[in-house]
Scaffold this active site. Sequence first.
Site, PDB file in Angstrom:
ATOM      1  N   THR A 103       0.860  -1.181   0.000  1.00  0.00           N
ATOM      2  CA  THR A 103       0.000   0.000   0.000  1.00  0.00           C
ATOM      3  C   THR A 103       0.897   1.232   0.000  1.00  0.00           C
ATOM      4  O   THR A 103       1.827   1.327   0.788  1.00  0.00           O
ATOM      5  CB  THR A 103      -0.999  -0.003   1.182  1.00  0.00           C
ATOM      6  OG1 THR A 103      -1.796   1.183   1.119  1.00  0.00           O
ATOM      7  CG2 THR A 103      -0.319  -0.101   2.522  1.00  0.00           C
ATOM      8  N   HIS A 155       2.195 -11.866  13.739  1.00  0.00           N
ATOM      9  CA  HIS A 155       3.208 -12.614  14.479  1.00  0.00           C
ATOM     10  C   HIS A 155       2.827 -14.061  14.759  1.00  0.00           C
ATOM     11  O   HIS A 155       3.639 -14.808  15.296  1.00  0.00           O
ATOM     12  CB  HIS A 155       3.590 -11.869  15.767  1.00  0.00           C
ATOM     13  CG  HIS A 155       4.538 -10.746  15.499  1.00  0.00           C
ATOM     14  ND1 HIS A 155       5.895 -10.913  15.463  1.00  0.00           N
ATOM     15  CD2 HIS A 155       4.304  -9.454  15.184  1.00  0.00           C
ATOM     16  CE1 HIS A 155       6.471  -9.756  15.174  1.00  0.00           C
ATOM     17  NE2 HIS A 155       5.529  -8.859  14.989  1.00  0.00           N
TER      18      HIS A 155
END
Length: 182
Positions: A103, A155
């Site tokens: 992005t 994560h």
Amino acid sequence: EGVKLSVNDFILKAAAGALRRVPALNCSWETGTGDSPAAIRHHPSAHVSFAVALEGGLVTPVIRDAHQKPLLAVSAEARDLGQRAKTKKLSPDEFTGGTFCVTNLGMMGIDRFCAIINPPNAAILAVGTTVKKPVVVGEAIRIGQRMTLTLACDHRVVDGAAGATYLGALRELLEKPALLLL
């Protein structure tokens, strides 16, 4: 050939190349269902999506197998997908199945920002604007071009060390753009 390449074209190609160098980022989190537990899915191909702002939302067209395409092909495909996204003429298979997202708010003058990961992707790269800054070269101070790249990672899939390794590979490709022409 009369083709104008954008900074974003180089970033998309470099993002795919860095995924090949650090495949731990080319993964997604798949939630468990019934008898199958949650798992990390490793993707063999770099299907790089990129954010396109639309009135009332966002769509992320996908450049499939971006790692295998030459820079000019990535550029042409990004331009075509971006234009068709803005006119809402993409088919669902053209905005689903990405394995990594980029992005870029640089063209809006945004120096840096944090992007939100598009599930089930494990990471997203936020690209800020290119700015002129003083840079030390040897013993001299010169004007150089700098941009901020921010990587957000899930994560459950990617740890900080893998993210840092990816950013290092991306940096190398962007600082030596001739590598993207190979």
